[in-house]
Design a protein around this motif. Sequence first.
Motif, PDB file in Angstrom:
ATOM      1  N   GLU A   5      16.492  74.490  66.485  1.00  0.00           N
ATOM      2  CA  GLU A   5      16.871  73.103  66.178  1.00  0.00           C
ATOM      3  C   GLU A   5      17.614  73.015  64.837  1.00  0.00           C
ATOM      4  OE1 GLU A   5      13.695  70.255  65.316  1.00  0.00           O
ATOM      5  OE2 GLU A   5      14.642  68.937  66.783  1.00  0.00           O
ATOM      6  N   ASN A   6      17.138  73.732  63.833  1.00  0.00           N
ATOM      7  CA  ASN A   6      17.789  73.691  62.521  1.00  0.00           C
ATOM      8  C   ASN A   6      19.147  74.392  62.542  1.00  0.00           C
ATOM      9  OD1 ASN A   6      15.753  72.197  61.436  1.00  0.00           O
ATOM     10  ND2 ASN A   6      14.759  73.900  60.390  1.00  0.00           N
ATOM     11  N   ARG A   7      19.255  75.491  63.282  1.00  0.00           N
ATOM     12  CA  ARG A   7      20.556  76.157  63.402  1.00  0.00           C
ATOM     13  C   ARG A   7      21.552  75.256  64.127  1.00  0.00           C
ATOM     14  NH1 ARG A   7      17.363  80.407  65.149  1.00  0.00           N
ATOM     15  NH2 ARG A   7      18.439  80.418  67.156  1.00  0.00           N
ATOM     16  N   ALA A   8      21.084  74.547  65.152  1.00  0.00           N
ATOM     17  CA  ALA A   8      21.962  73.605  65.866  1.00  0.00           C
ATOM     18  C   ALA A   8      22.398  72.482  64.922  1.00  0.00           C
ATOM     19  CB  ALA A   8      21.246  73.037  67.084  1.00  0.00           C
ATOM     20  N   LEU A   9      21.503  72.028  64.070  1.00  0.00           N
ATOM     21  CA  LEU A   9      21.826  70.985  63.102  1.00  0.00           C
ATOM     22  C   LEU A   9      22.891  71.474  62.114  1.00  0.00           C
ATOM     23  CD1 LEU A   9      21.127  68.149  62.012  1.00  0.00           C
ATOM     24  CD2 LEU A   9      19.382  69.252  60.599  1.00  0.00           C
ATOM     25  N   LEU A  10      22.761  72.694  61.628  1.00  0.00           N
ATOM     26  CA  LEU A  10      23.753  73.262  60.712  1.00  0.00           C
ATOM     27  C   LEU A  10      25.118  73.384  61.390  1.00  0.00           C
ATOM     28  CD1 LEU A  10      21.566  76.024  59.031  1.00  0.00           C
ATOM     29  CD2 LEU A  10      22.492  73.983  57.914  1.00  0.00           C
ATOM     30  N   ARG A  11      25.140  73.815  62.639  1.00  0.00           N
ATOM     31  CA  ARG A  11      26.416  73.900  63.381  1.00  0.00           C
ATOM     32  C   ARG A  11      27.021  72.519  63.570  1.00  0.00           C
ATOM     33  NH1 ARG A  11      23.568  77.814  66.231  1.00  0.00           N
ATOM     34  NH2 ARG A  11      22.976  76.322  67.836  1.00  0.00           N
ATOM     35  N   LEU A  12      26.198  71.532  63.882  1.00  0.00           N
ATOM     36  CA  LEU A  12      26.674  70.164  64.055  1.00  0.00           C
ATOM     37  C   LEU A  12      27.296  69.649  62.757  1.00  0.00           C
ATOM     38  CD1 LEU A  12      26.803  67.614  65.873  1.00  0.00           C
ATOM     39  CD2 LEU A  12      24.569  67.004  64.937  1.00  0.00           C
ATOM     40  N   MET A  13      26.654  69.927  61.639  1.00  0.00           N
ATOM     41  CA  MET A  13      27.181  69.505  60.341  1.00  0.00           C
ATOM     42  C   MET A  13      28.512  70.193  60.055  1.00  0.00           C
ATOM     43  SD  MET A  13      23.596  69.555  58.244  1.00  0.00           S
ATOM     44  CE  MET A  13      24.360  69.566  56.654  1.00  0.00           C
ATOM     45  N   ARG A  14      28.606  71.484  60.378  1.00  0.00           N
ATOM     46  CA  ARG A  14      29.848  72.228  60.152  1.00  0.00           C
ATOM     47  C   ARG A  14      30.978  71.682  61.028  1.00  0.00           C
ATOM     48  NH1 ARG A  14      29.634  77.754  62.787  1.00  0.00           N
ATOM     49  NH2 ARG A  14      29.904  76.355  64.551  1.00  0.00           N
ATOM     50  N   ASP A  15      30.686  71.442  62.293  1.00  0.00           N
ATOM     51  CA  ASP A  15      31.722  71.049  63.244  1.00  0.00           C
ATOM     52  C   ASP A  15      32.155  69.594  63.114  1.00  0.00           C
ATOM     53  OD1 ASP A  15      31.521  73.628  64.193  1.00  0.00           O
ATOM     54  OD2 ASP A  15      30.316  73.082  65.955  1.00  0.00           O
ATOM     55  N   ARG A  19      29.884  61.908  57.438  1.00  0.00           N
ATOM     56  CA  ARG A  19      30.083  61.342  56.094  1.00  0.00           C
ATOM     57  C   ARG A  19      28.791  60.828  55.486  1.00  0.00           C
ATOM     58  NH1 ARG A  19      34.743  58.531  58.826  1.00  0.00           N
ATOM     59  NH2 ARG A  19      33.002  57.171  59.281  1.00  0.00           N
ATOM     60  N   THR A  20      27.793  60.549  56.322  1.00  0.00           N
ATOM     61  CA  THR A  20      26.528  60.028  55.801  1.00  0.00           C
ATOM     62  C   THR A  20      25.361  60.642  56.561  1.00  0.00           C
ATOM     63  OG1 THR A  20      26.425  58.179  57.352  1.00  0.00           O
ATOM     64  CG2 THR A  20      27.577  57.782  55.243  1.00  0.00           C
ATOM     65  N   LEU A  21      24.197  60.523  55.969  1.00  0.00           N
ATOM     66  CA  LEU A  21      22.972  60.965  56.618  1.00  0.00           C
ATOM     67  C   LEU A  21      22.732  60.165  57.900  1.00  0.00           C
ATOM     68  CD1 LEU A  21      20.430  62.753  56.366  1.00  0.00           C
ATOM     69  CD2 LEU A  21      19.389  60.877  55.118  1.00  0.00           C
ATOM     70  N   GLN A  22      23.031  58.881  57.860  1.00  0.00           N
ATOM     71  CA  GLN A  22      22.847  58.033  59.040  1.00  0.00           C
ATOM     72  C   GLN A  22      23.762  58.477  60.183  1.00  0.00           C
ATOM     73  OE1 GLN A  22      20.461  55.775  59.493  1.00  0.00           O
ATOM     74  NE2 GLN A  22      21.161  55.653  61.598  1.00  0.00           N
ATOM     75  N   GLU A  23      24.989  58.838  59.857  1.00  0.00           N
ATOM     76  CA  GLU A  23      25.917  59.321  60.881  1.00  0.00           C
ATOM     77  C   GLU A  23      25.400  60.623  61.501  1.00  0.00           C
ATOM     78  OE1 GLU A  23      30.540  60.852  61.298  1.00  0.00           O
ATOM     79  OE2 GLU A  23      29.952  59.712  59.522  1.00  0.00           O
ATOM     80  N   LEU A  24      24.857  61.513  60.674  1.00  0.00           N
ATOM     81  CA  LEU A  24      24.285  62.756  61.184  1.00  0.00           C
ATOM     82  C   LEU A  24      23.073  62.470  62.067  1.00  0.00           C
ATOM     83  CD1 LEU A  24      24.235  65.830  61.300  1.00  0.00           C
ATOM     84  CD2 LEU A  24      22.904  65.803  59.161  1.00  0.00           C
ATOM     85  N   ALA A  25      22.269  61.499  61.684  1.00  0.00           N
ATOM     86  CA  ALA A  25      21.114  61.127  62.500  1.00  0.00           C
ATOM     87  C   ALA A  25      21.564  60.667  63.880  1.00  0.00           C
ATOM     88  CB  ALA A  25      20.297  60.039  61.803  1.00  0.00           C
ATOM     89  N   GLU A  26      22.607  59.869  63.926  1.00  0.00           N
ATOM     90  CA  GLU A  26      23.126  59.384  65.209  1.00  0.00           C
ATOM     91  C   GLU A  26      23.705  60.521  66.037  1.00  0.00           C
ATOM     92  OE1 GLU A  26      25.840  56.280  64.163  1.00  0.00           O
ATOM     93  OE2 GLU A  26      24.252  55.040  63.289  1.00  0.00           O
ATOM     94  N   LEU A  27      24.449  61.422  65.396  1.00  0.00           N
ATOM     95  CA  LEU A  27      25.043  62.554  66.105  1.00  0.00           C
ATOM     96  C   LEU A  27      23.984  63.504  66.663  1.00  0.00           C
ATOM     97  CD1 LEU A  27      27.966  63.480  63.676  1.00  0.00           C
ATOM     98  CD2 LEU A  27      28.191  62.532  65.980  1.00  0.00           C
ATOM     99  N   GLY A  29      20.723  62.719  67.198  1.00  0.00           N
ATOM    100  CA  GLY A  29      19.668  62.072  67.977  1.00  0.00           C
ATOM    101  C   GLY A  29      18.301  62.150  67.313  1.00  0.00           C
ATOM    102  N   ARG A  30      18.280  62.410  66.020  1.00  0.00           N
ATOM    103  CA  ARG A  30      17.020  62.516  65.283  1.00  0.00           C
ATOM    104  C   ARG A  30      16.833  61.300  64.396  1.00  0.00           C
ATOM    105  NH1 ARG A  30      16.695  68.577  62.919  1.00  0.00           N
ATOM    106  NH2 ARG A  30      14.818  67.666  62.023  1.00  0.00           N
ATOM    107  N   ALA A  31      15.590  60.976  64.105  1.00  0.00           N
ATOM    108  CA  ALA A  31      15.277  59.866  63.207  1.00  0.00           C
ATOM    109  C   ALA A  31      15.723  60.229  61.797  1.00  0.00           C
ATOM    110  CB  ALA A  31      13.779  59.576  63.218  1.00  0.00           C
ATOM    111  N   ALA A  32      16.272  59.260  61.080  1.00  0.00           N
ATOM    112  CA  ALA A  32      16.788  59.506  59.733  1.00  0.00           C
ATOM    113  C   ALA A  32      15.703  60.021  58.791  1.00  0.00           C
ATOM    114  CB  ALA A  32      17.432  58.240  59.174  1.00  0.00           C
ATOM    115  N   SER A  33      14.482  59.521  58.909  1.00  0.00           N
ATOM    116  CA  SER A  33      13.404  59.959  58.012  1.00  0.00           C
ATOM    117  C   SER A  33      13.056  61.429  58.272  1.00  0.00           C
ATOM    118  CB  SER A  33      12.174  59.085  58.186  1.00  0.00           C
ATOM    119  OG  SER A  33      11.698  59.157  59.523  1.00  0.00           O
ATOM    120  N   ASN A  34      12.975  61.819  59.529  1.00  0.00           N
ATOM    121  CA  ASN A  34      12.694  63.204  59.884  1.00  0.00           C
ATOM    122  C   ASN A  34      13.835  64.110  59.441  1.00  0.00           C
ATOM    123  OD1 ASN A  34      13.318  65.431  62.050  1.00  0.00           O
ATOM    124  ND2 ASN A  34      11.095  65.142  62.062  1.00  0.00           N
TER     125      ASN A  34
END
Length: 73
Positions: A5-15, A19-27, A29-34
């Motif tokens: 899950e964390n490696r997938a998150l790093l790839r998602l961030m790279r690709d 611009r924001t934590l909220q945008e990453l949360a939406e991309l 599918g994870r809760a912003a707090s988590n």
Amino acid sequence: MLSDENRALLRLMRDRQPRTLQELAELSGRAASNLSRTLRNLEQHGLVRLHRSPDTRAVRPEALATEFLVVLD
């Protein structure tokens, strides 16, 4: 630390370069707090940099490492 899950998150961030934590949360599918807790942990290990805007509360996540070599001896 480097779960699937964390490696997938790093790839998602790279690709997608959110611009924001909220945008990453939406991309992701994870809760912003988590997600925030996970990113802080990854930042402590030097895998992520969290750029905090001085004039807003926005945080831009940046993946610093997306490829890993594991050596077992």
